[in-house]
Design an enzyme around this catalytic site. Sequence first.
Site, PDB file in Angstrom:
ATOM      1  N   ARG A  17       0.853  -1.198   0.000  1.00 38.07           N
ATOM      2  CA  ARG A  17       0.000   0.000   0.000  1.00 38.07           C
ATOM      3  C   ARG A  17       0.887   1.246   0.000  1.00 38.07           C
ATOM      4  O   ARG A  17       0.599   2.229  -0.655  1.00 38.07           O
ATOM      5  CB  ARG A  17      -0.957   0.000   1.212  1.00 38.07           C
ATOM      6  CG  ARG A  17      -1.683   1.333   1.375  1.00 38.07           C
ATOM      7  CD  ARG A  17      -2.946   1.306   2.239  1.00 38.07           C
ATOM      8  NE  ARG A  17      -2.923   0.408   3.362  1.00 38.07           N
ATOM      9  CZ  ARG A  17      -2.214   0.590   4.495  1.00 38.07           C
ATOM     10  NH1 ARG A  17      -1.471   1.663   4.652  1.00 38.07           N
ATOM     11  NH2 ARG A  17      -2.269  -0.309   5.458  1.00 38.07           N
ATOM     12  N   LYS A  56      -8.056   6.867 -19.192  1.00 29.91           N
ATOM     13  CA  LYS A  56      -8.250   7.446 -20.521  1.00 29.91           C
ATOM     14  C   LYS A  56      -6.973   7.357 -21.354  1.00 29.91           C
ATOM     15  O   LYS A  56      -6.482   6.277 -21.560  1.00 29.91           O
ATOM     16  CB  LYS A  56      -8.767   8.876 -20.357  1.00 29.91           C
ATOM     17  CG  LYS A  56      -9.880   9.003 -19.292  1.00 29.91           C
ATOM     18  CD  LYS A  56     -11.095   8.174 -19.648  1.00 29.91           C
ATOM     19  CE  LYS A  56     -12.283   8.448 -18.776  1.00 29.91           C
ATOM     20  NZ  LYS A  56     -12.504   7.626 -17.633  1.00 29.91           N
ATOM     21  N   TYR A 110     -16.311  16.483 -15.463  1.00 28.67           N
ATOM     22  CA  TYR A 110     -16.855  15.123 -15.493  1.00 28.67           C
ATOM     23  C   TYR A 110     -17.941  14.980 -14.411  1.00 28.67           C
ATOM     24  O   TYR A 110     -17.751  15.413 -13.271  1.00 28.67           O
ATOM     25  CB  TYR A 110     -15.714  14.119 -15.273  1.00 28.67           C
ATOM     26  CG  TYR A 110     -16.209  12.717 -15.024  1.00 28.67           C
ATOM     27  CD1 TYR A 110     -17.055  12.084 -15.936  1.00 28.67           C
ATOM     28  CD2 TYR A 110     -15.853  12.027 -13.880  1.00 28.67           C
ATOM     29  CE1 TYR A 110     -17.526  10.811 -15.699  1.00 28.67           C
ATOM     30  CE2 TYR A 110     -16.319  10.743 -13.638  1.00 28.67           C
ATOM     31  CZ  TYR A 110     -17.160  10.142 -14.555  1.00 28.67           C
ATOM     32  OH  TYR A 110     -17.627   8.889 -14.318  1.00 28.67           O
ATOM     33  N   ASP A 150      -7.039  18.997 -13.770  1.00 30.28           N
ATOM     34  CA  ASP A 150      -7.326  17.661 -14.293  1.00 30.28           C
ATOM     35  C   ASP A 150      -6.941  17.669 -15.775  1.00 30.28           C
ATOM     36  O   ASP A 150      -7.578  18.325 -16.594  1.00 30.28           O
ATOM     37  CB  ASP A 150      -8.825  17.352 -14.099  1.00 30.28           C
ATOM     38  CG  ASP A 150      -9.192  15.954 -14.550  1.00 30.28           C
ATOM     39  OD1 ASP A 150      -8.548  15.437 -15.483  1.00 30.28           O
ATOM     40  OD2 ASP A 150     -10.147  15.379 -13.997  1.00 30.28           O
TER      41      ASP A 150
HETATM   42  O1  P1T Z   1     -13.491   7.062 -14.174  1.00 31.86           O
HETATM   43  P1  P1T Z   1     -12.313   7.435 -13.332  1.00 31.86           P
HETATM   44  O2  P1T Z   1     -11.034   6.782 -13.735  1.00 31.86           O
HETATM   45  O3  P1T Z   1     -12.590   7.328 -11.867  1.00 31.86           O
HETATM   46  O4  P1T Z   1     -12.013   8.988 -13.644  1.00 31.86           O
HETATM   47  C1  P1T Z   1     -12.882  10.025 -13.331  1.00 31.86           C
HETATM   48  C2  P1T Z   1     -12.637  11.171 -14.277  1.00 31.86           C
HETATM   49  C3  P1T Z   1     -11.894  12.257 -13.849  1.00 31.86           C
HETATM   50  N1  P1T Z   1     -11.647  13.310 -14.652  1.00 31.86           N
HETATM   51  C4  P1T Z   1     -12.097  13.340 -15.920  1.00 31.86           C
HETATM   52  C5  P1T Z   1     -11.816  14.527 -16.779  1.00 31.86           C
HETATM   53  C6  P1T Z   1     -12.840  12.264 -16.424  1.00 31.86           C
HETATM   54  O5  P1T Z   1     -13.264  12.324 -17.692  1.00 31.86           O
HETATM   55  C7  P1T Z   1     -13.127  11.156 -15.590  1.00 31.86           C
HETATM   56  C8  P1T Z   1     -13.933  10.003 -16.066  1.00 31.86           C
HETATM   57  N2  P1T Z   1     -14.686  10.248 -17.205  1.00 31.86           N
HETATM   58  C9  P1T Z   1     -15.497   9.375 -17.854  1.00 31.86           C
HETATM   59  C10 P1T Z   1     -15.710   8.120 -17.436  1.00 31.86           C
HETATM   60  C11 P1T Z   1     -16.152   9.899 -19.053  1.00 31.86           C
HETATM   61  O6  P1T Z   1     -16.662   9.116 -19.883  1.00 31.86           O
HETATM   62  O7  P1T Z   1     -16.168  11.127 -19.224  1.00 31.86           O
END
Ligand code: P1T
Length: 388
Positions: A54, A203, A106, A178
């Site tokens: 961890r 992503k 998001y 972000d």
């Molecule tokens: O899904 P996750 O890995 O927990 O990430 C969240 C997140 C954070 N910041 C941005 C800009 C994001 O686009 C996302 C997740 N977005 C999607 C799942 C989407 O389809 O837009």
Amino acid sequence: MNSFNKNKLGFETRAIHVGQEPDPTTGAVMTPIYLTSTYVQESPGQHKGYEYSRTKNPTRYAYEQCLASLENGKYGFAFASGCSATTVALHLLSAGDEVIAGDDMYGGTFRLFDKVLSRHGIQFNYVDMTSVESVQRLISKKTKMIWLETPTNPTLKIFDIEKISALAKNTHILLAVDNTFMSPYFQRPLDLGADMVVHSTTKYINGHSDVVGGAIVTRSDELAERLGFLSNSLGPIASPMDSYLALRSLKTLSLRMKAHQQNAFSVVHFLKDHAKIEKVIYPGLESHPQFAIAKKQMHGFGGMISMYVKGGMPQAKKFLEKVRLFSLAESLGGVESLIGHPASMTHASIPIELRKKLGIDDNLIRLSVGIETDSDLIADLQQALEHI
Ligand code: P1T
């Protein structure tokens, strides 16, 4: 490779080499997946730098170093999702603190702010940061963080990181950006004055739609100390397997981003004058309202496109049901093309009045352009548009 500073090398070289020494015990050139929760100690507290996974794991650490280098940062922290990265970053704050957040983001991040963290006494003030003056007006003694996405998800607004960071610096507020939509290949917020970069590595960073992950990168020794403590205390770390996959993906990040962008331009040119399309939003279009800022702060325009089809929900639905190469799915940034309906999918957790204000209407469609043959993608969109 040990004896010189790899952080001075080019982006592509760092993606392949930083943090990735041949394995000292076997000589394996590729970073092994260290599937171990714990590490033997010679005597209490005497060990090789690893005690418990961890806290630190060799595969995760290799990936964290590489990602930190690509963001021109010093320290990286890898998490189990983008949302867990955001959660850890927000735990830098305490009850009573205020955050100024971009108005478009998001839906899951908004939900985390609005429904979870606000219950723990953190107040969020949302604002359209295309007006830097509006950000300034919201700053109070209680403001401890500015949080923004740029380009924003899903309307692709561009916020001026350098100008906003100047406000934050003058007032000792932390600026978190972000950077999910651009990846470090196209945008490096730390160079523009941000204190922290946050990613959903699900992503472009991982890029193959087979990992859910997140990350934070910083240059600040003090922030790194606090983030390391929070990561270890809260515990939402990336697994060795996911770290391995994301590290492997970083090696091709530059190639993928170039291909995403090239295909996005082809698709944009096809869509922008199409009779069934009301409007196309892409930061690389000169008609984009913040094109000048995009050109100044980004090294490219990425692979995300948003568009309004003519009509409403029935037309949008029909079109989305008819695509064949584009997959109708949440997420973005994979090598395969995805298409989504923000109002009912990724941004459904945003109240309808707010969605309307932001332009997340029923006829808004978001495309994550993959790296397939561009003419095939265009033909697919063409045939689906014919059904509207
Ligand atoms: O899904 P996750 O890995 O927990 O990430 C969240 C997140 C954070 N910041 C941005 C800009 C994001 O686009 C996302 C997740 N977005 C999607 C799942 C989407 O389809 O837009």
